[in-house]
Design an enzyme around this catalytic site. Structure first.
Site, PDB file in Angstrom:
ATOM      1  CD  GLN C 182      -2.669  -1.974   0.346  1.00  0.00           C
ATOM      2  OE1 GLN C 182      -3.885  -0.660   0.157  1.00  0.00           O
ATOM      3  NE2 GLN C 182      -2.591  -2.724  -0.250  1.00  0.00           N
ATOM      4  N   GLY C 223     -11.847   2.009   5.144  1.00  0.00           N
ATOM      5  CA  GLY C 223     -10.614   1.133   4.053  1.00  0.00           C
ATOM      6  C   GLY C 223     -10.081   2.162   2.936  1.00  0.00           C
ATOM      7  CG  HIS C 224      -7.619   0.247   0.838  1.00  0.00           C
ATOM      8  ND1 HIS C 224      -6.005  -0.242   0.194  1.00  0.00           N
ATOM      9  CD2 HIS C 224      -8.405  -0.379   0.190  1.00  0.00           C
ATOM     10  CE1 HIS C 224      -6.722  -1.970  -0.975  1.00  0.00           C
ATOM     11  NE2 HIS C 224      -8.142  -1.341  -1.455  1.00  0.00           N
ATOM     12  CG  ASN C 225      -7.573   2.958  -2.523  1.00  0.00           C
ATOM     13  OD1 ASN C 225      -6.288   3.284  -2.279  1.00  0.00           O
ATOM     14  ND2 ASN C 225      -7.939   2.823  -2.967  1.00  0.00           N
ATOM     15  CB  SER C 243     -12.217   1.982  -3.833  1.00  0.00           C
ATOM     16  OG  SER C 243     -10.772   1.516  -3.927  1.00  0.00           O
TER      17      SER C 243
END
Lengths: 328, 328, 328
Positions: C182, C223-225, C243
């Protein structure tokens, strides 16, 4: 920090179409990638995005090779998703400098704990006596590894995780709860990832077991005595109650819940926000959540739902009133 | 580490049938226990497992005494579950060596905090000024006890718990949120257990209160101003929104949710994954979750569910078309 | 610790009716406030409580001014909720002594991290290299701010939060999971509050972004993004998968869940315990959870629910049997 496309292909294989001297300054999503950036395409539905992408180079599979070459530079790989993963690893290795190894001076490692010399224990971690941390495992900051808990090789434990808290075990006694001391530990295999603030409780008598290759996201709760089979993956906020036995190659979506003392076969996929209340012995995809709707619509449906078994009775009654017609 | 069955009965009572000199090397589940291991039987449905167990000795209740004696050595106790709990405590006491006491040198205890001399504060904990930790309480590693928060006697606080974070209080103002400083604290009674990474917020004005004997599992959120009655137990991932008032002797299953500003009577049991949206003033067992099914089946049911109130209308219409027949 | 009502009005405005020299010793809820205590009334349904309150002085809006004056001392403010928030801030400022500033000696701040001189980093925190913490931001105890993560001005990060853990990204490969490193970070705007043990993952390639004024309660997973628009607020135990793009001025109730890769418009309100599985492009209030009931009632309804699409078929069949009557 830069990398030439030629160096990537030399290290990871794949076929490069285009300039091997192209300097890559960053990995970027297809939509926003710039001419000095490397991107990738996994989802065939994004082919249109590919055509418009300004990425300097794009990693694609064989099926996309033609479209990608028509656009500009590309690397064609058997498995572009995997290839991209390996590029991120290569990037991290080069960007992050030498891998951190050893125990940060602010960590507290009790006597009788073993940390492999190639492992890393981050700042402000606690490692209890009798705990063992394997080869090349990376324990990030502020992690608890309780007494006698064992972590295999090449694991990653994210910040705030608690491995080996007491299982939730009490015997009822005259309205109160008497603590059952949790005498087992946690055993984690190789190549396991444990997310931030995730908790894995120690077993009551035997150990809680997480097999090789399991991936757990953040804020997951794994109860005492659970057994999670290899390469099973769970998304954030999942809860697994005590003594559940989950097979290999399963997935559980975010906030999925598994009741205690169940058996889940290999290759079972549980949707997000679904609650597994019985053993699942057949591989497949299982779901159970209330579909979202505009609040007013939901209110009407929820109100009717509360009397749904009465609706069934009314249908039955209607059917009984028309018995002959069925035979016409 | 061993213990003779005779020594156990001498310390904890119960009646031993069999060899008082038998050396016990471990406590183990009935299914896997070996001849040098002590096990127990609580669930009468497991009587068959009893017959086949290789355990050296088994703790049972009076109802099982005959079957257990037919098999081999046993300890007969009034409440075998409680007895077993006490054996685990005895084992832990002997196995774990002298109880840890005092404050670990890596913990940060602010001036003006009070830690009872018999209490233990683990590595890397933070204890804010004005906080008080009672007699024989065990605060494990990496716990936060915020300013002015009070923990009673004989509590256990698992790793990563945060007692006394700010409650979630904001006043809306021109689309933004203005912080309401949280001026209350958290007051925890005696014999309370708080799970790993569980959070209990301080009150806005008054204190958040956790009464004696409450047991909270891991990753639980207790909002500001809540009041949880004595001996109530909650499983992992439960959320209790602010100002909820929960009675004594309640249980909440894993991932159960309680909305804010509700009152829950004593002896209310909420199933796992169920969301309590209104006060419950009558003791009993309450449930609300969507049953899991194969995904395809669920999809069909969920689609129909979205129009369930229209189904009701159609039934009503059918009934109106057959008004006479009802009277036949 | 006391404050005179006159001093409050002098500092914060509003109109005082009554004794400006009245000594306030505490802020308290309307129901329990004593004659030396200051309270407030926001909810017009609590007017009856007002009449019976023993509070020394009550903050009210213009609509309540008459009723409040009839009872005793009051401060009339345009927005009594906001006014009360500011009184709590004033109280905290005076009560808490000088604001803590600087880095606690037990915190680990890596070389290359920047902490603004007016910011505070609490005990046992970890701040990774390249991280930046803005003006007047308060990082409480035992927080992780990962490498390269940026926190704006005037933020509050509660104990145990993990900013910048790895996103959950893996490429499937022969049944196992290959880690996607990441490479993004987390970017948090100004005036953001992050709750205890909440986790915000770093982006895979780009950054995870939390805009100005966002308020996140405890035990939330982002979560990521993800991208969360300004002044959006989320209650405890919420999960947002990777996302997701959430608009401004939204709210998500406790344990609400947002699936990945969705778009949520501005001004969308998601009820507690509801799971958003598709993009929501229209402002409004959305809900989806199974209503709670007595367990026996729920069991009947849940059983019927599992065959609800068969009920629909039976209704259809009944309707087809009565085709003519519809036209009568």
């Amino acid at each position: 920090m830069t990398l030439r496309t030629g160096a990537i292909v030399q290290a990871l294989g794949g076929e490069l179409f285009g300039d091997a001297d192209r300097l890559i300054t960053r990995l970027a999503p297809l939509e926003s990638a710039q001419p000095s950036e490397l991107s990738f395409l996994v989802n065939p539905r994004l082919t249109q995005v590919l055509a418009g992408s300004q990425a300097g180079c794009v990693i694609v599979g064989a099926a996309m090779a033609e479209a990608a070459r028509a656009r500009g530079d590309c690397i064609v790989a058997d498995n572009p998703h995997l290839y991209f993963a390996r590029v991120t690893q290569m990037w991290k290795r080069l960007h992050g400098g030498a891998a951190r190894r050893g125990v940060h001076p602010s960590a507290v490692v009790q006597e009788g704990a073993f940390v492999h010399p190639t492992a890393s224990v981050g700042a402000l971690c606690f490692v209890g006596r009798g705990a063992r941390i394997g080869e090349d495992t990376l324990v990030k900051e502020r992690v608890t590894i309780g007494e006698d808990c064992v972590i295999g090789a090449r694991c990653v434990i994210q910040s705030g995780a608690v491995i080996g808290g007491d299982g939730f075990g009490f015997a009822p006694h005259e309205g109160a709860w008497e603590k059952i001391e949790q005498l087992g530990a946690v055993r984690i295999g190789d190549d396991v990832e444990i997310g931030a603030n995730t908790c894995i409780d120690r077993g009551a008598l035997d150990d809680t077991v997480i097999e090789d290759g399991v991936k757990l996201d953040n804020l997951i709760q794994i109860g005492h005595n659970c057994h999670i089979g290899q390469h099973t993956a769970m998304a954030g906020c999942v809860g697994v109650a005590g003594s559940a036995r989950i097979g290999a190659y399963c997935t559980v979506g975010g906030a999925g819940m598994i009741a205690g003392h169940l058996t889940i076969a290999d290759h079972v996929h549980v949707s997000a926000a679904s609650f597994v209340t019985r053993s699942i012995l057949k591989p497949g995809h299982y779901t159970g959540f209330f579909p979202i709707a505009e609040n007013r619509e939901w209110e009407k449906n929820a109100a009717t739902l509360k009397q749904i078994h009465r609706l069934r009775d009314r249908i039955k009654h209607l059917e009984q009133m028309l018995p002959e017609q069925d035979q016409e």
